[in-house]
Design a protein around this motif. Structure first.
Motif, mmCIF file in Angstrom:
data_model
loop_
_atom_site.group_PDB
_atom_site.id
_atom_site.type_symbol
_atom_site.label_atom_id
_atom_site.label_comp_id
_atom_site.label_asym_id
_atom_site.label_seq_id
_atom_site.Cartn_x
_atom_site.Cartn_y
_atom_site.Cartn_z
ATOM 1 N N LEU A 48 51.969 19.870 34.766
ATOM 2 C CA LEU A 48 50.820 20.446 34.078
ATOM 3 C C LEU A 48 50.126 21.482 34.957
ATOM 4 O O LEU A 48 49.709 22.553 34.481
ATOM 5 C CB LEU A 48 49.844 19.341 33.686
ATOM 6 N N LYS A 49 50.016 21.187 36.258
ATOM 7 C CA LYS A 49 49.398 22.153 37.168
ATOM 8 C C LYS A 49 50.254 23.410 37.297
ATOM 9 O O LYS A 49 49.720 24.525 37.350
ATOM 10 C CB LYS A 49 49.185 21.508 38.535
ATOM 11 N N SER A 50 51.574 23.241 37.364
ATOM 12 C CA SER A 50 52.456 24.414 37.436
ATOM 13 C C SER A 50 52.360 25.240 36.164
ATOM 14 O O SER A 50 52.366 26.483 36.213
ATOM 15 C CB SER A 50 53.907 23.962 37.655
ATOM 16 N N ASP A 51 52.267 24.563 35.021
ATOM 17 C CA ASP A 51 52.130 25.280 33.753
ATOM 18 C C ASP A 51 50.805 26.045 33.706
ATOM 19 O O ASP A 51 50.754 27.189 33.223
ATOM 20 C CB ASP A 51 52.224 24.293 32.599
ATOM 21 N N ARG A 52 49.740 25.425 34.196
ATOM 22 C CA ARG A 52 48.458 26.118 34.237
ATOM 23 C C ARG A 52 48.496 27.292 35.202
ATOM 24 O O ARG A 52 47.892 28.338 34.949
ATOM 25 C CB ARG A 52 47.356 25.135 34.644
ATOM 26 N N ALA A 53 49.209 27.130 36.320
ATOM 27 C CA ALA A 53 49.289 28.217 37.305
ATOM 28 C C ALA A 53 50.011 29.428 36.740
ATOM 29 O O ALA A 53 49.596 30.577 36.952
ATOM 30 C CB ALA A 53 49.987 27.708 38.571
ATOM 31 N N ILE A 54 51.103 29.191 36.008
ATOM 32 C CA ILE A 54 51.892 30.321 35.514
ATOM 33 C C ILE A 54 51.155 31.083 34.409
ATOM 34 O O ILE A 54 51.487 32.241 34.121
ATOM 35 C CB ILE A 54 53.278 29.836 35.031
ATOM 36 N N LYS A 55 50.137 30.477 33.815
ATOM 37 C CA LYS A 55 49.331 31.192 32.823
ATOM 38 C C LYS A 55 48.537 32.325 33.473
ATOM 39 O O LYS A 55 48.113 33.267 32.789
ATOM 40 C CB LYS A 55 48.395 30.229 32.101
ATOM 41 N N TYR A 56 48.299 32.198 34.773
ATOM 42 C CA TYR A 56 47.575 33.249 35.494
ATOM 43 C C TYR A 56 48.521 34.262 36.138
ATOM 44 O O TYR A 56 48.061 35.178 36.828
ATOM 45 C CB TYR A 56 46.696 32.632 36.594
ATOM 46 N N ALA A 57 49.830 34.092 35.938
ATOM 47 C CA ALA A 57 50.799 34.925 36.659
ATOM 48 C C ALA A 57 50.651 36.400 36.314
ATOM 49 O O ALA A 57 50.685 37.262 37.206
ATOM 50 C CB ALA A 57 52.224 34.447 36.355
ATOM 51 N N LEU A 58 50.519 36.722 35.042
ATOM 52 C CA LEU A 58 50.422 38.125 34.635
ATOM 53 C C LEU A 58 49.185 38.781 35.247
ATOM 54 O O LEU A 58 49.250 39.920 35.751
ATOM 55 C CB LEU A 58 50.382 38.217 33.112
ATOM 56 N N LEU A 59 48.071 38.087 35.221
ATOM 57 C CA LEU A 59 46.850 38.606 35.834
ATOM 58 C C LEU A 59 47.037 38.775 37.335
ATOM 59 O O LEU A 59 46.599 39.784 37.926
ATOM 60 C CB LEU A 59 45.689 37.665 35.544
ATOM 61 N N PHE A 60 47.705 37.814 37.957
ATOM 62 C CA PHE A 60 47.934 37.861 39.395
ATOM 63 C C PHE A 60 48.779 39.085 39.775
ATOM 64 O O PHE A 60 48.471 39.799 40.734
ATOM 65 C CB PHE A 60 48.649 36.569 39.823
ATOM 66 N N ILE A 61 49.833 39.328 39.018
ATOM 67 C CA ILE A 61 50.697 40.478 39.292
ATOM 68 C C ILE A 61 49.942 41.784 39.049
ATOM 69 O O ILE A 61 50.058 42.748 39.828
ATOM 70 C CB ILE A 61 51.967 40.397 38.426
#
Length: 444
Positions: free
Chosen positions: A299-312
């Motif tokens: 669940l934490k990994s799934d939540r983290a990847i939701k921010y991936a586009l913003l992070f990039i």
């Protein structure tokens, strides 16, 4: 290389969209690994016992009732007698449960399931009316041996033999509840109880129960009190009623529930269940605790990847600032390589978290990505100091992302403040920049 500003911005936007492909693949992989973990947990529960629900005790009185009616056929009148059978149900006047649970991990490969062992002391009192509450046509009733039934959703979890103390007398439980709608469980025949006079029955028994995932209790008493403590520091209180009192710390939790017929309306639910076989309302009037980690690594990994586009996008924005402020030229391929490293961070995070735990895996993955990108940028930006500064900024972004993942209740507020702050930094750094000259000229 000579590129206009609009072409460079278009290339950056295209790369961001292109990086969605590996991010989506990693997101699907997270779902697949979570589903695999859930199936392993289900297999472990299948081999031991599933989530448990305690329903009872109930005092049950089987009866047969003779119904006489007059019929007329071919001019003759005669009396016909039919015998109907059923059950009378009595809920306890008081119901008290005191439980102490210990949890343990069962492993299969890299996956783990958390089992609980709950030692429960159940006690209370029945108040039985005279003649089982039957006030009309008592002669038409024939009562069979009454019994006390206790429903246990998965009887494989009963760890010890059971005996009931009833008004000081010890009786042994037998397998099965004797009621199809109640499901699995145990019962005790009450051979000595005739029900002719009003009776008070004080009952008590110990129930050692093993289960996986959750423990539910149906508050069957007119007044019900349930106290439960365990060595699990991450309880999730589930069901229709929250604890009246609770205490949670690093060593475990303790909780106390209080309910009455006024809040549960359990008599109507029981009547509907017994008469029509519709027991959803009865099963829904439960409370309990979940021994499952509410926020696991998937669940934490799934939540983290939701921010991936913003992070990039934020990282590419930092690159672009170096280009326009320091008159450097960064090739789109170099953007793409840094973006690929940022995307692979989430794959590293997922794979390492299955072995090291999420916190350690996040630190190792973030450190590896920061060092790799910092080393690469020392050549791209032609300065070790510039690369170090960029790597420090990237490390701060990773730290802020971890803060967002940890602060569930304040994630939106922290995210909004972070974006506003970064926008402010971008505006301050470019406040004197002539964008027309950048757009018309060339990025050196």
């Amino acid at each position: 290389m000579n590129r206009t500003l609009s072409f460079k911005l278009g290339a950056i936007a295209f790369l961001i969209v292109l990086l969605l492909i590996p991010l989506l693949m990693i997101g699907n992989l997270i779902s697949e690994r979570q589903a695999l973990r859930d199936s392993v947990v289900q297999d472990i529960a299948q081999s031991s016992s599933f989530s448990q629900q305690i329903s009872g005790p109930l005092l049950v009185v089987p009866y047969r009732k003779t119904v006489k009616s007059w019929l007329t056929q071919d001019g003759h009148t005669f009396q016909e007698a039919k015998e109907n059978s059923g059950f009378l149900y009595f809920l306890p006047e008081t119901f008290e449960l005191e439980g102490a649970a210990q949890t343990e991990l069962r492993s299969r490969g890299i996956y783990e399931a958390r089992l609980f062992h709950a030692d429960n002391r159940i006690s209370g009192q029945f108040k039985v009316p005279a003649n089982w509450g039957v006030t009309d046509d008592l002669e038409g009733y024939r009562f069979d041996t009454p019994f006390i039934a206790v429903g246990v959703s998965d009887i494989r979890g009963i760890e010890k033999g059971l005996s009931l103390t009833l008004n000081g007398q010890t009786l042994d439980f037998q397998a099965g509840t004797g009621l199809s709608w109640l499901g699995g469980g145990v019962h005790v025949p009450l051979e000595h109880l005739d029900g002719q006079a009003q009776t008070r029955l004080d009952y008590a028994f110990d129930l050692a129960l093993q289960g996986t995932g959750q423990l539910h209790v149906v508050p069957v008493g007119r007044t019900s009190t349930v106290s439960l403590k365990a060595n699990w520091p991450h309880p999730s209180f589930v069901g229709s009623y929250l604890p009246a009192e609770r205490e949670v710390n690093a060593q475990g939790f303790s909780a106390r529930w209080q309910a009455s017929f006024f809040s549960t309306n359990l008599e109507d639910a029981l009547s509907l269940c017994a008469s029509q076989g519709s027991c959803d309302e009865l099963r829904g009037r439960t409370f309990g605790v979940s021994f499952v980690d509410p926020v696991d690594q998937y669940l934490k990994s799934d939540r983290a990847i939701k921010y991936a586009l913003l992070f990039i996008a934020l990282t590419f924005a930092g690159f672009f600032l170096f280009e326009v402020l320091r008159s450097l030229s960064v090739h789109p391929i170099q953007y793409a390589l840094v973006g690929a490293a940022l995307a692979l961070f989430y794959l590293l995070l997922l794979s390492l978290s299955e072995h090291l735990g999420f916190g350690v895996a996040y630190g190792v993955s973030a450190t590896a990505c920061v060092l790799l990108i910092g080393f690469y940028l020392s050549h791209v930006l032609r300065s070790a100091w510039r690369a170090m500064g960029f790597a420090c900024g990237l490390a701060m972004l990773y730290a802020m992302l971890y803060g967002l993942l940890s602060a569930e209740d304040y994630a939106l507020l922290m995210g909004a403040l972070l974006l506003f702050g970064l926008l402010g930094v971008f505006m301050v750094l470019t406040r004197r920049l002539d964008w027309y000259s950048v757009g018309q000229g060339k990025l050196q």
